[in-house]
Design a protein around this motif. Structure first.
Motif, mmCIF file in Angstrom:
data_model
loop_
_atom_site.group_PDB
_atom_site.id
_atom_site.type_symbol
_atom_site.label_atom_id
_atom_site.label_comp_id
_atom_site.label_asym_id
_atom_site.label_seq_id
_atom_site.Cartn_x
_atom_site.Cartn_y
_atom_site.Cartn_z
ATOM 1 N N LEU B 73 16.429 -55.186 -57.894
ATOM 2 C CA LEU B 73 17.268 -54.296 -57.160
ATOM 3 C C LEU B 73 17.585 -52.846 -57.621
ATOM 4 C CD1 LEU B 73 19.919 -56.935 -56.318
ATOM 5 C CD2 LEU B 73 18.682 -55.425 -54.496
ATOM 6 N N ASN B 82 17.777 -49.043 -49.664
ATOM 7 C CA ASN B 82 18.512 -49.997 -48.739
ATOM 8 C C ASN B 82 18.373 -49.276 -47.814
ATOM 9 O OD1 ASN B 82 20.180 -51.577 -51.524
ATOM 10 N ND2 ASN B 82 20.483 -49.999 -52.368
ATOM 11 N N ILE B 83 18.376 -50.856 -46.871
ATOM 12 C CA ILE B 83 18.812 -50.402 -45.351
ATOM 13 C C ILE B 83 20.373 -49.512 -45.304
ATOM 14 C CG2 ILE B 83 18.517 -51.025 -43.047
ATOM 15 C CD1 ILE B 83 16.313 -53.663 -44.325
ATOM 16 N N ARG B 84 20.226 -48.490 -44.468
ATOM 17 C CA ARG B 84 21.457 -47.778 -43.927
ATOM 18 C C ARG B 84 20.750 -47.747 -42.955
ATOM 19 N NH1 ARG B 84 22.423 -43.380 -47.799
ATOM 20 N NH2 ARG B 84 24.191 -43.129 -46.623
ATOM 21 N N LEU B 100 29.211 -39.494 -47.118
ATOM 22 C CA LEU B 100 28.797 -40.366 -46.731
ATOM 23 C C LEU B 100 27.451 -41.184 -47.916
ATOM 24 C CD1 LEU B 100 28.399 -40.453 -42.705
ATOM 25 C CD2 LEU B 100 30.124 -40.906 -44.181
ATOM 26 N N VAL B 103 30.119 -41.621 -50.394
ATOM 27 C CA VAL B 103 30.964 -43.063 -49.900
ATOM 28 C C VAL B 103 30.294 -43.951 -50.065
ATOM 29 C CG1 VAL B 103 32.127 -44.068 -48.270
ATOM 30 C CG2 VAL B 103 32.510 -41.522 -48.255
ATOM 31 N N SER B 104 28.864 -44.335 -49.685
ATOM 32 C CA SER B 104 28.067 -44.828 -49.588
ATOM 33 C C SER B 104 27.348 -45.895 -50.823
ATOM 34 C CB SER B 104 26.794 -45.007 -48.583
ATOM 35 O OG SER B 104 27.222 -44.611 -47.779
ATOM 36 N N SER B 107 30.886 -47.572 -52.170
ATOM 37 C CA SER B 107 31.034 -48.659 -51.246
ATOM 38 C C SER B 107 30.249 -50.334 -52.176
ATOM 39 C CB SER B 107 30.211 -49.216 -49.848
ATOM 40 O OG SER B 107 30.922 -47.818 -49.672
ATOM 41 N N LEU B 108 28.539 -49.837 -52.362
ATOM 42 C CA LEU B 108 27.401 -50.790 -53.244
ATOM 43 C C LEU B 108 28.071 -51.042 -53.817
ATOM 44 C CD1 LEU B 108 24.718 -51.285 -52.832
ATOM 45 C CD2 LEU B 108 23.945 -49.936 -53.528
ATOM 46 N N VAL B 110 31.014 -50.720 -54.974
ATOM 47 C CA VAL B 110 32.323 -51.881 -55.609
ATOM 48 C C VAL B 110 31.757 -53.627 -55.129
ATOM 49 C CG1 VAL B 110 34.687 -52.860 -54.129
ATOM 50 C CG2 VAL B 110 34.443 -50.724 -54.673
ATOM 51 N N PHE B 111 30.695 -52.838 -53.820
ATOM 52 C CA PHE B 111 30.242 -54.749 -53.729
ATOM 53 C C PHE B 111 29.566 -55.166 -54.910
ATOM 54 C CE2 PHE B 111 26.201 -57.208 -51.757
ATOM 55 C CZ PHE B 111 27.500 -58.199 -51.095
ATOM 56 N N ILE B 112 28.747 -54.698 -55.368
ATOM 57 C CA ILE B 112 28.072 -54.783 -56.575
ATOM 58 C C ILE B 112 29.052 -55.122 -57.777
ATOM 59 C CG2 ILE B 112 26.545 -54.515 -58.788
ATOM 60 C CD1 ILE B 112 25.323 -54.611 -55.865
ATOM 61 N N TYR B 114 32.043 -56.700 -57.426
ATOM 62 C CA TYR B 114 32.773 -57.932 -57.437
ATOM 63 C C TYR B 114 31.794 -59.185 -57.563
ATOM 64 C CZ TYR B 114 37.308 -57.262 -55.116
ATOM 65 O OH TYR B 114 38.249 -56.412 -55.192
ATOM 66 N N LEU B 115 30.200 -59.075 -57.064
ATOM 67 C CA LEU B 115 29.451 -59.970 -57.102
ATOM 68 C C LEU B 115 28.817 -60.106 -58.860
ATOM 69 C CD1 LEU B 115 27.052 -61.157 -55.202
ATOM 70 C CD2 LEU B 115 26.104 -59.315 -54.988
ATOM 71 N N PHE B 152 22.188 -58.036 -62.441
ATOM 72 C CA PHE B 152 23.380 -57.298 -61.987
ATOM 73 C C PHE B 152 23.891 -56.166 -62.373
ATOM 74 C CE2 PHE B 152 22.227 -60.626 -58.473
ATOM 75 C CZ PHE B 152 22.589 -60.105 -57.653
#
Lengths: 426, 207
Positions: B73, B82-84, B100, B103-104, B107-108, B110-112, B114-115, B152
């Motif tokens: 990854l 990564n698909i946007r 943007l 921001v993207s 966001s990625l 933040v998600f990663i 958490y993951l 990760f």
């Protein structure tokens, strides 16, 4: 429900990576709608999804395609097809479809199919005076067969997302896949009956040339039999078949002297990059589905829509329009992974068979690949061609879009076309 | 501008190192996948031919898959694979789209994060409870799970470097660098890449 949709649209509209957008939506919905904190489950869900043996087939099938592409079988296959089919009205355009069909039977990727067959075929337009637009359209459309004819990565994803048997889906994809390919050829035939000038010059071939050309069809058919045959003979699961295919393709590449370290490195790099990207979306979607089902949102959506009192046929029409519209905005793989967990339960509640539905959705995804503005296959063909305007590719694809929609109508009237083969084997 | 040169070069170097390491990780991941292919194939063949089994090919290749994906990854992210969805993005000005992109990336991140946090928790739980797979191999689950979660964790490090570098670029108005780190590869460019790959393959140059 509305909140969910609005947040999702905003996140995706902000061009946040689809996988992250799905995951973040899950993180937002959790405190909003559920009593218990569910976010902790993301670790366990990610592990379960990422460890799923069926999904191991994804990198393997992509790798199989990457290796075969690099083994140089496409060019020879195309010339064999052109010797056999170019007497038909429409000439080489039939070879475009047939070569794409055969390539589709060894590779699960539409884009790669279009790029490869396109590169071989496009020089023939000027050489033999074909109608450029229709010729390009046949290449873009032929490429889409890659995801319908097994082995198909998209059908595996559908199977995993809806708990449907992948071997059954592969069997079901056969007849509609060949059907679409025949409809494509029919479209070319009809166009060239009315406008014979579109058909270009014929290639004259004798039977000796034709028969000797058959040897070039042996490698792709061999790989196809190894992969798909081993599934149906009950020897292997789809993942095992994919592994056999990778080994078979490596042996094939070695036998034609194309197996080099650089080639393997490229194939592996391409396969891993694509698989990682797909799996991030799958993990995001799996997490979001978990949150949505736990919070009861999925059921609410299904109930609301089934409660509208529309007939199953109207619902199918809505499905078609839904994908035609979304296909204009979204990349096809993320479109599939994002929508199927919501769409499939609704359609199944309307009485549609999950296997049949999978085939119809994949045909709709094929359509999305050749409809503007983001039909990736259109861009691929345009880039291979490197001149003129993309509009001629778009216009040339229109007859084929009509054929894909016709196939859905035929499947609606005769669901047996998809379901007969899986029944014979079950 | 000379004032800002020093931190930039440091992070550029870090980014280059991250790229090299991630590429290496991706090759190892790909190697694992190829090994899975061979192991599974041999298993199928001797299962059919000699009616016996190496055993555990599904379990082991599942672990290999999980580990290879988490480690691949970071390379995919560095390559902006990564698909946007660029429906609106493509109409925006360079300035807004750079925002943007940023921001993207956040966001990625933040998600990663958490993951990664909960992926580590999965592995820690397996370690604490000494959980083993419900199979003949009875693999201690913490081994594949830690290797998986580590992928990760590396992705978090890579994302952090990308974030710092693009923050500096955003603040200094170096929009081209923001795009180079986090921009969208347009469908046209992606298609061009595919087309060039197709041409290379047909005309026979292996790489």
């Amino acid at each position: 429900m509305t909140v969910t949709l609005v947040i999702l649209l905003v996140l995706i509209g902000l061009s946040i990576p689809v996988g992250a957008a799905l995951g973040i939506l899950g993180l937002i919905l959790d405190p909003l709608y559920s009593m218990l904190p569910l976010t902790r489950a993301i670790g366990e869900i990610a592990w379960q999804t990422n460890n799923e043996f069926l999904l191991v087939a994804i990198p393997l099938f992509i790798m199989l395609g990457e290796i075969l592409l690099r083994s140089g079988i496409a060019e020879k296959m195309y010339s064999a097809m052109s010797l056999w089919l170019s007497w038909l009205p429409g000439g080489l355009m039939h070879a475009n479809i047939a070569a794409s069909t055969l390539f589709a039977a060894t590779s699960g990727s539409s884009v790669a199919t279009a790029a490869t067959v396109g590169t071989v075929a496009i020089p023939q337009i000027k050489k033999r005076n074909y109608n450029e637009s229709l010729f390009l359209g046949s290449l873009a459309a032929g490429g889409t067969l890659g995801i319908l004819i097994p082995p198909s990565v998209n059908l595996i994803l559908y199977g995993v997302l809806t708990n449907t048997s992948v071997p059954a889906l592969y069997l079901a994809g056969f007849i509609p896949g060949l059907g679409v390919s025949l409809l494509f050829m029919l479209a070319i035939w009809v166009c060239c009956l009315f406008k014979p000038r579109w058909g270009g010059e014929k290639i004259h071939a004798n039977w000796h040339q034709r028969l000797t050309s058959l040897i070039h069809l042996v490698p792709p058919i061999g790989i196809f039999l190894l992969v798909v045959g081993s599934i149906y003979a009950g020897v292997a699961t789809p993942t095992e078949a994919a592994a056999l295919g990778v080994v078979g393709a490596l042996i094939l590449a070695a036998s034609v002297g194309r197996l080099t370290f650089a080639m393997i490195r490229d194939a592996v790099e391409g396969a891993m990059r694509t698989s990682a990207m797909i799996m991030l979306i799958v993990i995001g979607a799996a997490f979001l589905n978990f949150i949505m089902s736990a919070a009861g949102i999925t059921e609410l959506i299904t109930q609301t829509i089934t409660g509208l009192g529309v007939s199953a046929n109207v619902m199918l029409l809505v499905l078609v329009i839904f994908y035609l519209i979304l296909g204009c905005f979204m990349e096809t793989l993320s479109l599939m992974i994002t929508t199927i967990p919501i769409v499939a339960p609704i359609m199944i509640a309307f009485g549609y068979d999950p296997v049949w539905l999978g085939i119809v959705i994949v045909i709709l995804i094929e359509t999305a690949l050749i409809t503007p503005p983001v039909g990736l296959n259109l861009f691929v063909i345009q880039s291979v061609r490197k001149s003129g305007n993309i509009n001629s590719v778009i216009i040339g694809s229109l007859p084929f879009v009509a054929m894909l929609l016709l196939m859905i109508l035929i499947l609606d009237i005769f669901p047996g076309l998809a379901l007969w083969l899986p029944r014979q084997f079950s | 501008m000379t004032r800002k040169r020093i931190p930039e070069t440091i992070f550029d170097r870090l980014l280059a190192i991250a790229n090299t390491l991630s590429r290496g990780a991706m090759w190892v991941a790909g190697g694992l996948t190829l090994m899975s292919a061979f192991y599974i194939s041999i298993d199928v063949i001797i299962r059919k031919a000699f009616n016996m089994s190496l055993g555990g090919s599904d379990e082991l290749s599942g672990y290999a898959f999980a580990i290879s994906i988490s480690w691949a990854l970071s390379f995919a992210t560095l390559q902006r694979a990564n698909i946007r969805i660029d429906t609106f993005y493509q109409f925006l000005s360079v300035r807004v789209s750079a925002l943007l992109d940023f921001v993207s990336l956040v966001s990625l991140g933040v998600f990663i994060v958490y993951l990664t946090r909960y992926a580590l928790e999965v592995a820690e739980t397996s370690w604490a409870l000494d959980s083993a797979a419900n199979s003949t191999l009875a693999t201690p689950l913490w081994i594949p799970q830690y290797l998986w979660a580590a992928g990760f964790l590396w992705l978090c490090v890579v994302l952090a470097i990308m974030l710092v570098r693009s923050s500096i670029a955003l603040v200094t108005g170096d929009l081209r660098t923001v795009n180079a780190i986090a921009g969208i590869i347009s469908a046209e460019d992606e298609a061009l890449g595919e087309a060039e790959a197709g041409k290379r393959l047909i005309h026979g140059e292996p790489s």
